[in-house]
Design an enzyme around this catalytic site. Structure first.
Site, PDB file in Angstrom:
ATOM      1  CD  GLU A 439      -2.398   1.250   2.842  1.00 41.27           C
ATOM      2  OE1 GLU A 439      -2.332   0.236   3.558  1.00 41.27           O
ATOM      3  OE2 GLU A 439      -3.027   2.273   3.163  1.00 41.27           O
ATOM      4  CG  ASP A 512      -0.432   1.703   6.494  1.00 40.56           C
ATOM      5  OD1 ASP A 512       0.700   1.189   6.397  1.00 40.56           O
ATOM      6  OD2 ASP A 512      -0.708   2.860   6.113  1.00 40.56           O
ATOM      7  CG  ASP A 514      -4.672   2.389   8.608  1.00 43.33           C
ATOM      8  OD1 ASP A 514      -4.896   1.603   7.661  1.00 43.33           O
ATOM      9  OD2 ASP A 514      -4.089   3.472   8.463  1.00 43.33           O
ATOM     10  CG  ASP A 516      -7.806   4.659   4.835  1.00 44.57           C
ATOM     11  OD1 ASP A 516      -9.042   4.505   4.744  1.00 44.57           O
ATOM     12  OD2 ASP A 516      -7.250   5.775   4.881  1.00 44.57           O
TER      13      ASP A 516
END
Ligand code: 0RA
Length: 669
Positions: A439, A512, A514, A516
């Site tokens: 990403e 990540d 998280d 997103d």
């Protein structure tokens, strides 16, 4: 469902073979007939792991279902016992208990101790059965440390016990009974089968299926380990099944349903179109799914294409000069179940799961064309919608073809040149190669400098990858990230898709930790699930698991990386305990990480917070990293999960994410 398995180091896989070696024929008294089963369990039950254990339940419960199909039973119950055993009961005729003329022992004993002995033994055999009726019972018996068979019939209750496939005494009448049925209880032999607990959820899914496929039968699972109970009964049979598959998919009308006898067979079909682009057509012969289809599926498809085109022509929905709708066009947004029952099913193909009986093609084609034809005549509004969808599909197909040809002409998908953003590995053998889909460009940069360039390729993906659940191929091919990905993998797409071209054995999604990041990994998984299923089925898709915490020691000592919240707590507990034992003076007012002897606790939010070396050491080093393998255990569930998460309807997505919040976090989807 999307199933995850953590592989701490790649060396830990595959232990089942060594278990088989523990078999020693001299120490176990087994009837000649069953010896091969204990010697090569995998050949009879698929595996000795959890799948094989579940298969044992299926083999026994299928017999009860067969009794229900034949019209003699209407209840099948599975009980998971607290001591590791399983009890399966049905209220059918009961396995015959009288002496069998060929074997000289009871039919019950014959069925349970002779390989391949099945329903064919009783002369009241099955008009319709999976063709394997009762065959599985002896296999399960052979692989059970103990099995108790209880039969109620002819006014009596009969019991016979077995150990590792061999009878322990003969069949005994233990009392009178005013009930009919069969109760089989078995305890898998842990010297052959894995010592793993049966999964309640697997039984639930299996029995739900069976209830869908046999209308009027009630199936129940009771888990005595947890007191959970679940029952299924579907008056509508496969009609209810189609409705269930279409939850959240925006159906365009009610379900079309027929159940008709043809010659000595039965053809049952349920059909419903939805506003989605997916095709979900499942075919079954005698309740056994045929993943590769066969003659019944071919007959269905031929009839559908013909009837839809005929109707469209007759009603002016297709102009004279317009070409016919293709079969594929008529199946966009289609959910259908085709269930046939036939006396002597023949299976073909490598895995023997494609129905081969040639007569079935004509039976299904004839019945479906006739009745679906009437249905369209009687439901003009629905017919118009179905044909409108097919016409749109045809246009999209042409647009996609043009887009693809354009791309091929420009040499974007094929050819030797790799996408500019790809940092390829120097190994050329896919077996020793893996690719990280990373990403963002910045993490991509760190990954490029930190990687082992011999075996690890890096492809950074910018921004949100296109939501392929809602996009058609032409749009997808206009997306640079998707095109780079297809190209780097070397497998092509759609018609040109060929998994044998895969350039990397492992495809590792690294995002990540998280929201997103989870979203991006979900989008990528959806892409693989929808367009490159063989990659998922082949076990090539993984999620990287970056650390969540770093615990810093003072001085030059090595730091510790922790990969999830629960692990942090257990690790700190253990460290604190250890230090107490060593006599360290622990200040109860200070932070837990200090009590555990660390000077700092860092929380990582993104890959970008690590430098190249850290990223490699914590997340990419094959010796130390944690990988999560993405497996589609149950395609149906995955399909519905992806529809909910990625589809156009917001409500089911919200519900799913709130009710499965933890699950979503664990799975990163
Ligand atoms: C052979 C013949 C008959 C029934 C069965 C087998 C039978 C097998 C199983 C296995 C589990 N449940 C079962 N129920 C029945 C027909 C016997 C007759 O004609 O009465």
């Amino acid at each position: 469902m999307v199933w995850i398995r953590q592989i701490k180091s790649e060396k830990e896989e595959g232990t089942s073979l060594s278990k088989q070696k523990a078999y020693d024929s001299s120490s176990i008294q087994v009837l000649e007939g069953l010896e091969p089963v204990r010697k090569r369990p995998g050949m009879y039950i698929g595996s000795t792991g959890i799948d094989g254990l579940h298969h044992m339940i299926k083999e026994i419960a299928d017999n009860g279902i067969d009794e229900a199909i034949a019209g003699f039973a209407n209840e099948v119950t599975v009980t998971l016992l607290a001591d590791g055993g399983v009890r399966v009961s049905d209220n059918g005729r009961g396995i015959p208990v009288e002496k069998h003329p060929k074997t000289g022992v009871s039919t019950l004993e014959t069925i349970l101790t002779v390989l391949h002995a099945g329903g064919k033994f009783g002369d009241g055999g099955y008009k319709v059965s999976s063709g394997l009726h009762g065959v599985g019972s002896s296999v399960v018996n052979a692989l059970s440390e103990k099995l108790v068979a209880e039969v109620h019939r002819d006014g009596g209750q009969f019991i016979q016990e077995f150990a590792k496939g061999a009878p322990v005494g003969s069949i005994k009448k233990v009392g009178p009974s005013d009930w009919n049925g069969t109760i089989i209880t078995f305890w898998p032999d842990t010297s052959i089968m894995a010592k793993e607990p049966f999964e309640y959820q697997w039984v639930v899914d299996y029995l739900r299926h069976q209830a869908y496929l046999t209308k009027g039968v009630k199936t129940t699972v009771t888990d005595e380990r947890t007191q959970e109970v679940c029952s299924f009964y579907f008056e509508g049979g496969i009609q209810s099944y189609v409705k269930h598959l279409n939850i959240g998919k925006d159906p365009i009308d009610d379900v079309f349903y027929i159940d008709k006898p043809v010659e000595d067979c039965q053809v049952e079909i349920a059909v419903q179109y939805t506003e989605t682009f997916n095709e979900t057509v499942k075919s079954f012969a005698n309740n056994v799914i045929n993943p590769e289809g066969g003659t019944h599926l071919t007959g269905f498809r031929t009839a559908l294409t013909r009837v839809v085109n005929d109707y469209a022509r007759k009603n002016g929905l297709l102009k004279e000069k317009e070409e016919n709708l293709s079969g594929e066009d008529t199946r966009e947004g289609l959910t259908a179940i085709i269930l046939v029952k036939l006396p002597d099913p023949q299976f073909e193909g490598q895995t023997k799961n494609k129905l081969g009986n040639p007569e079935m093609r004509g039976y299904v084609e004839g019945v479906f064309a006739e009745w679906f034809g009437y249905y369209l005549e009687e439901h003009p509004a629905t017919a118009k919608k179905i044909i409108g969808k097919a016409i749109l599909a045809a246009r999209a197909r042409k647009a996609a073809r043009a887009a693809r040809e354009n791309i091929i002409r420009k040499g974007v998908l094929e050819g030797a040149s790799m996408p500019g953003k790809l940092a390829d590995c120097s190994n050329k053998d896919p077996k020793d190669s893996e690719i990280y889909l990373v990403e963002g460009d910045s993490a991509g940069g760190s990954a490029k400098s930190g990687r082992d360039s011999k075996s690890q390729a890096i492809l950074p993906l910018r921004g949100k990858v296109l939501n392929v659940e809602r996009a058609r191929l032409d749009k997808m091919l206009a997306n640079n990230e998707i095109v780079s990905l297809i190209k780097a993998l070397g497998v092509g797409i759609e018609d040109s898709f060929d998994v044998s071209g895969l350039r990397y054995d492992r495809i590792i999604i690294m995002t990540d930790a998280d929201v997103d990041g989870s979203h991006i990994s979900t989008l990528l998984m959806t892409f693989f699930f929808r367009f490159m299923r063989p990659i998922v089925d082949g076990g090539h898709l993984y999620l990287a698991k970056p650390p969540l915490f770093e615990l810093v020691k003072s001085g030059k000592k090595e730091n510790t990386f922790i990969y999830d919240e629960a692990e942090l707590e257990t690790f700190l507990d253990a460290e604190i305990e250890k230090r107490k034992k060593e006599g360290a003076n622990i200040d109860s007012t200070s932070d837990r990480f200090r009590q555990a002897g660390f000077v700092e606790q860092k929380r990582y939010k993104g890959l970008g917070e690590m430098d190249a070396e850290q990223l490699f050491e914590t997340t990419m080093n094959p010796e130390k990293r944690v990988l999560v393998q993405v497996r589609v255990e149950d395609a149906e569930k995955a399909d519905s999960i992806f529809t909910k998460l990625m589809g156009s309807e917001v409500e089911p997505r919200k519900n799913f994410i709130t009710t499965h919040a933890k699950f979503v976090k664990d799975l990163d989807i």
